[in-house]
Design an enzyme around this catalytic site. Structure first.
Site, PDB file in Angstrom:
ATOM      1  N   ILE A 204      37.771  40.466  40.689  1.00  0.00           N
ATOM      2  CA  ILE A 204      37.014  41.040  39.583  1.00  0.00           C
ATOM      3  C   ILE A 204      36.613  42.467  39.950  1.00  0.00           C
ATOM      4  O   ILE A 204      35.963  42.708  40.966  1.00  0.00           O
ATOM      5  CB  ILE A 204      35.767  40.200  39.267  1.00  0.00           C
ATOM      6  CG1 ILE A 204      36.153  38.750  38.958  1.00  0.00           C
ATOM      7  CG2 ILE A 204      34.997  40.818  38.106  1.00  0.00           C
ATOM      8  CD1 ILE A 204      37.085  38.574  37.782  1.00  0.00           C
ATOM      9  N   LYS A 205      37.025  43.416  39.100  1.00  0.00           N
ATOM     10  CA  LYS A 205      36.724  44.829  39.347  1.00  0.00           C
ATOM     11  C   LYS A 205      35.360  45.187  38.780  1.00  0.00           C
ATOM     12  O   LYS A 205      35.054  44.898  37.615  1.00  0.00           O
ATOM     13  CB  LYS A 205      37.796  45.726  38.719  1.00  0.00           C
ATOM     14  CG  LYS A 205      39.132  45.645  39.415  1.00  0.00           C
ATOM     15  CD  LYS A 205      40.160  46.580  38.795  1.00  0.00           C
ATOM     16  CE  LYS A 205      39.998  47.988  39.275  1.00  0.00           C
ATOM     17  NZ  LYS A 205      41.128  48.850  38.851  1.00  0.00           N
ATOM     18  N   VAL A 206      34.566  45.846  39.616  1.00  0.00           N
ATOM     19  CA  VAL A 206      33.197  46.224  39.248  1.00  0.00           C
ATOM     20  C   VAL A 206      33.003  47.697  39.583  1.00  0.00           C
ATOM     21  O   VAL A 206      33.209  48.099  40.738  1.00  0.00           O
ATOM     22  CB  VAL A 206      32.167  45.388  40.025  1.00  0.00           C
ATOM     23  CG1 VAL A 206      30.750  45.763  39.610  1.00  0.00           C
ATOM     24  CG2 VAL A 206      32.411  43.892  39.837  1.00  0.00           C
TER      25      VAL A 206
ATOM     26  N   ILE B  68      41.248  42.444  37.683  1.00  0.00           N
ATOM     27  CA  ILE B  68      40.956  42.721  36.273  1.00  0.00           C
ATOM     28  C   ILE B  68      39.505  43.165  36.179  1.00  0.00           C
ATOM     29  O   ILE B  68      38.634  42.656  36.880  1.00  0.00           O
ATOM     30  CB  ILE B  68      41.232  41.495  35.385  1.00  0.00           C
ATOM     31  CG1 ILE B  68      40.965  41.849  33.909  1.00  0.00           C
ATOM     32  CG2 ILE B  68      40.419  40.275  35.822  1.00  0.00           C
ATOM     33  CD1 ILE B  68      41.455  40.785  32.939  1.00  0.00           C
TER      34      ILE B  68
END
Length: 320
Positions: free
Chosen positions: A134-136, A103
């Site tokens: 966690i998408k960055v 996400i």
């Protein structure tokens, strides 16, 4: 090529789609038919912008009336991500490299490292699932965020990678965190957007392999290349084109549903057995002296990707 051979070279498929009715009715069945090749899922603001318009969410939206739009979004999206994480949990318990769902941090924080770090930690702790990534986005601030989250043992999906330089910068950010953490990380290389921007259907593959080689050079067994933006839009290419062309060791392909179903539908057929990994090309790419591709305007593609995610996020929040 057989499914067993793909598994042995640590190749995986992830589903580039998260929606409640899909998770309730189809996802588990798709996992079961995939011969252990499908073992993850991804989301992004564009996916949720479309998904949350489904009637399935109407009742929960009504129950959240009075909250601000971002809080409503998080209640809805977090429920889906948690559900996907639970479905994938057995795969993750069996193999720590598998079973992830990702996400994205609020795309409007892409240039604000401290707030992005805080948001990434908050999302991960709120969901409280070890198999959430966690998408960055791979901006200058994003590299700092990736390193900080990974150092806290939060799995990271570095996204919107178009250039070999970005891939290398992501791996360098991961390396800074490795003294503290062996959490899983992936580098999401966008493939088809390059072909759509520049025409043809080979430049994106060649560029993706070059990015892959940069990642492999680091020999980080807890970080892998993930080929994203692998949907075929228009033209005469088969839906599996960007999967078939990137069957590489220690790699993941996150594909849209039509491509996944077409690929998995060929398992144990002569057509599937004819697929090959071109080790010669991979080794040659890994050994080359790499310079930025002068044809591809990487910064423009990154900017466009960020704008698209921000627009999708804004449209979604306005609709809530």
């Amino acid at each position: 090529m057989t499914p067993k051979q793909l598994r042995e070279m640590n190749f995986s498929l992830w589903c580039d789609f998260v929606q409640r009715d899909f998770l309730d009715c189809t996802f588990s069945a798709l996992l079961a038919q995939a011969d252990s090749l499908l073992n993850g899922a991804t989301s992004n603001p564009s996916i949720f912008a479309t998904a949350l318009q489904s009637p399935q969410y109407a009742q929960q939206k009504e129950s959240l009336r009075g909250l601000d739009s971002k809080s409503i979004y998080e209640h809805l999206a977090f429920a889906d991500i948690a559900k996907a994480a639970d479905i994938l949990a057995p795969l993750h318990r069996e193999n720590a490299h598998h079973g992830f769902v990702s996400i994205e941090i609020d795309p409007f924080l892409c240039d604000d490292a401290p707030r992005s770090i805080d948001e990434g930690v908050r999302i991960f702790e709120t969901l409280n699932k070890p198999n959430v990534m966690i998408k960055v986005p791979a901006t200058q601030a994003g590299y700092e965020v990736m390193s900080a989250l990974l150092a806290r043992s939060i799995p990271v999906n570095a996204t919107l990678i178009f250039s070999p330089d970005q891939a290398k910068a992501c791996m360098e950010a991961f390396a800074l965190a490795r003294k503290h953490s062996l959490a899983q990380a992936v580098v999401s290389i966008f493939v088809s957007r390059i072909d759509r921007a520049y025409g043809g259907a080979t430049l994106g593959i060649a560029n993706a392999k070059e990015c892959y080689a940069c990642i492999q050079d680091f020999d980080d067994h807890n970080s892998r290349a993930l080929f994203a933006s692998t949907g075929v839009k228009g033209g005469d290419l088969p839906p599996t084109y960007y999967i078939d062309s990137l069957l590489l060791p220690n790699a993941i392909n996150t594909a849209p549903l039509d491509a996944l179903k077409a690929f998995l539908g060929r398992l144990h057929t002569p057509e599937f057995e004819a697929l090959r990994v071109d080790d010669r090309i991979v080794k040659q790419t890994c050994g080359e002296t790499r310079e930025p591709n002068r044809i591809i305007h990487y910064d423009k593609l990154l900017d466009e990707g960020l704008v698209a995610f921000k627009q999708s996020f804004s449209t979604m929040l306005e609709s809530l």
